[in-house]
Design a protein around this motif. Structure first.
Motif, PDB file in Angstrom:
ATOM      1  N   LYS A   3       0.845  -1.185   0.000  1.00 21.51           N
ATOM      2  CA  LYS A   3       0.000   0.000   0.000  1.00 21.51           C
ATOM      3  C   LYS A   3       0.882   1.237   0.000  1.00 21.51           C
ATOM      4  CE  LYS A   3      -2.360  -1.623   3.655  1.00 21.51           C
ATOM      5  NZ  LYS A   3      -3.303  -1.560   4.759  1.00 21.51           N
ATOM      6  N   LEU A   4       0.466   2.248  -0.758  1.00 23.87           N
ATOM      7  CA  LEU A   4       1.252   3.467  -0.871  1.00 23.87           C
ATOM      8  C   LEU A   4       0.339   4.670  -0.952  1.00 23.87           C
ATOM      9  CD1 LEU A   4       4.020   4.911  -1.502  1.00 23.87           C
ATOM     10  CD2 LEU A   4       3.436   4.558  -3.904  1.00 23.87           C
ATOM     11  N   ALA A   5       0.622   5.677  -0.142  1.00 19.83           N
ATOM     12  CA  ALA A   5      -0.044   6.975  -0.251  1.00 19.83           C
ATOM     13  C   ALA A   5       1.028   7.980  -0.628  1.00 19.83           C
ATOM     14  CB  ALA A   5      -0.692   7.372   1.068  1.00 19.83           C
ATOM     15  N   VAL A   6       0.841   8.663  -1.734  1.00 18.03           N
ATOM     16  CA  VAL A   6       1.762   9.714  -2.144  1.00 18.03           C
ATOM     17  C   VAL A   6       1.114  11.022  -1.708  1.00 18.03           C
ATOM     18  CG1 VAL A   6       2.964  10.829  -4.048  1.00 18.03           C
ATOM     19  CG2 VAL A   6       2.602   8.350  -4.081  1.00 18.03           C
ATOM     20  N   ILE A   7       1.644  11.596  -0.644  1.00 18.66           N
ATOM     21  CA  ILE A   7       1.107  12.826  -0.071  1.00 18.66           C
ATOM     22  C   ILE A   7       2.064  13.943  -0.469  1.00 18.66           C
ATOM     23  CG2 ILE A   7       0.487  13.998   2.063  1.00 18.66           C
ATOM     24  CD1 ILE A   7      -0.009  11.161   3.255  1.00 18.66           C
ATOM     25  N   TYR A   8       1.553  14.938  -1.193  1.00 21.44           N
ATOM     26  CA  TYR A   8       2.436  15.925  -1.800  1.00 21.44           C
ATOM     27  C   TYR A   8       1.878  17.339  -1.704  1.00 21.44           C
ATOM     28  CZ  TYR A   8      -0.726  16.736  -5.654  1.00 21.44           C
ATOM     29  OH  TYR A   8      -1.808  17.138  -6.385  1.00 21.44           O
ATOM     30  N   ALA A  26       3.361   2.409  -9.128  1.00 23.08           N
ATOM     31  CA  ALA A  26       3.042   1.516  -8.010  1.00 23.08           C
ATOM     32  C   ALA A  26       1.862   0.615  -8.348  1.00 23.08           C
ATOM     33  CB  ALA A  26       2.749   2.331  -6.750  1.00 23.08           C
ATOM     34  N   GLU A  27       0.828   1.193  -8.964  1.00 19.58           N
ATOM     35  CA  GLU A  27      -0.344   0.399  -9.345  1.00 19.58           C
ATOM     36  C   GLU A  27       0.026  -0.625 -10.419  1.00 19.58           C
ATOM     37  OE1 GLU A  27      -3.961   3.466  -8.277  1.00 19.58           O
ATOM     38  OE2 GLU A  27      -3.136   3.512 -10.305  1.00 19.58           O
ATOM     39  N   ALA A  28       0.879  -0.230 -11.357  1.00 16.77           N
ATOM     40  CA  ALA A  28       1.312  -1.162 -12.400  1.00 16.77           C
ATOM     41  C   ALA A  28       2.083  -2.336 -11.809  1.00 16.77           C
ATOM     42  CB  ALA A  28       2.174  -0.432 -13.431  1.00 16.77           C
ATOM     43  N   ALA A  29       2.719  -2.101 -10.673  1.00 16.41           N
ATOM     44  CA  ALA A  29       3.470  -3.157  -9.993  1.00 16.41           C
ATOM     45  C   ALA A  29       2.589  -3.957  -9.035  1.00 16.41           C
ATOM     46  CB  ALA A  29       4.649  -2.553  -9.237  1.00 16.41           C
ATOM     47  N   GLY A  30       1.298  -3.621  -8.979  1.00 13.41           N
ATOM     48  CA  GLY A  30       0.363  -4.381  -8.159  1.00 13.41           C
ATOM     49  C   GLY A  30       0.064  -3.794  -6.799  1.00 13.41           C
ATOM     50  N   ALA A  31       0.543  -2.606  -6.513  1.00 15.77           N
ATOM     51  CA  ALA A  31       0.288  -1.979  -5.215  1.00 15.77           C
ATOM     52  C   ALA A  31      -1.052  -1.260  -5.225  1.00 15.77           C
ATOM     53  CB  ALA A  31       1.390  -0.988  -4.875  1.00 15.77           C
ATOM     54  N   LYS A  32      -1.588  -1.074  -4.048  1.00 17.45           N
ATOM     55  CA  LYS A  32      -2.772  -0.258  -3.842  1.00 17.45           C
ATOM     56  C   LYS A  32      -2.240   1.144  -3.538  1.00 17.45           C
ATOM     57  CE  LYS A  32      -6.891  -0.285  -0.913  1.00 17.45           C
ATOM     58  NZ  LYS A  32      -7.563  -1.004   0.181  1.00 17.45           N
ATOM     59  N   ALA A  33      -2.522   2.107  -4.400  1.00 22.05           N
ATOM     60  CA  ALA A  33      -1.904   3.426  -4.262  1.00 22.05           C
ATOM     61  C   ALA A  33      -2.900   4.551  -4.476  1.00 22.05           C
ATOM     62  CB  ALA A  33      -0.759   3.561  -5.259  1.00 22.05           C
ATOM     63  N   ALA A  34      -2.610   5.699  -3.875  1.00 20.56           N
ATOM     64  CA  ALA A  34      -3.474   6.862  -4.014  1.00 20.56           C
ATOM     65  C   ALA A  34      -2.658   8.134  -3.875  1.00 20.56           C
ATOM     66  CB  ALA A  34      -4.571   6.834  -2.965  1.00 20.56           C
ATOM     67  N   ILE A  76      -3.683   3.037   4.282  1.00 17.22           N
ATOM     68  CA  ILE A  76      -4.266   3.770   3.155  1.00 17.22           C
ATOM     69  C   ILE A  76      -5.549   3.083   2.712  1.00 17.22           C
ATOM     70  CG2 ILE A  76      -2.916   2.547   1.425  1.00 17.22           C
ATOM     71  CD1 ILE A  76      -3.008   5.100  -0.239  1.00 17.22           C
ATOM     72  N   ASP A  77      -6.478   3.879   2.243  1.00 16.86           N
ATOM     73  CA  ASP A  77      -7.685   3.354   1.626  1.00 16.86           C
ATOM     74  C   ASP A  77      -7.744   3.938   0.226  1.00 16.86           C
ATOM     75  OD1 ASP A  77     -10.116   2.501   0.765  1.00 16.86           O
ATOM     76  OD2 ASP A  77     -11.284   3.513   2.321  1.00 16.86           O
ATOM     77  N   ALA A  78      -7.163   3.235  -0.733  1.00 20.59           N
ATOM     78  CA  ALA A  78      -7.089   3.754  -2.090  1.00 20.59           C
ATOM     79  C   ALA A  78      -8.454   3.796  -2.767  1.00 20.59           C
ATOM     80  CB  ALA A  78      -6.119   2.914  -2.922  1.00 20.59           C
ATOM     81  N   ALA A  79      -9.453   3.176  -2.176  1.00 19.29           N
ATOM     82  CA  ALA A  79     -10.789   3.212  -2.758  1.00 19.29           C
ATOM     83  C   ALA A  79     -11.462   4.563  -2.502  1.00 19.29           C
ATOM     84  CB  ALA A  79     -11.641   2.091  -2.184  1.00 19.29           C
TER      85      ALA A  79
END
Length: 82
Positions: A3-8, A26-34, A76-79
């Motif tokens: 899981k990854l949250a990119v906070i910027y 990250a999503e292309a690599a299978g991670a849940k990201a937002a 993280i809740d990427a949904a």
């Protein structure tokens, strides 16, 4: 699943492009990201005085801010809508 949250923060858009690229990879690599944007701290008059900054502020107005829960490491809740 990772899981990854990119906070910027981004004043003119470069940070936004980088954050979106990181999430895409990250999503292309299978991670849940937002992507999450921190609240703007500049006065609105300062933002409005720069046409590029004002345009970017408007274009990213719908990017969600991180919740306290999302800002904690490993959570993280990427949904959740961006």
């Amino acid at each position: 699943m990772s899981k990854l949250a990119v906070i910027y923060h981004s004043a003119l858009g470069t940070g936004t492009q980088i954050a979106k690229a990181i999430v895409g990879a990250a999503e292309a690599a299978g991670a849940k990201a937002a992507v999450r944007k921190v609240a703007e701290s500049a006065p609105q008059a300062e933002i409005d005085s720069n046409p590029l900054r004002a345009a970017h502020d408007t274009a990213t107005a719908d990017v969600a801010a991180p919740t306290v829960e999302e800002a904690r490491p490993g959570v993280i809740d990427a949904a959740r809508p961006a």
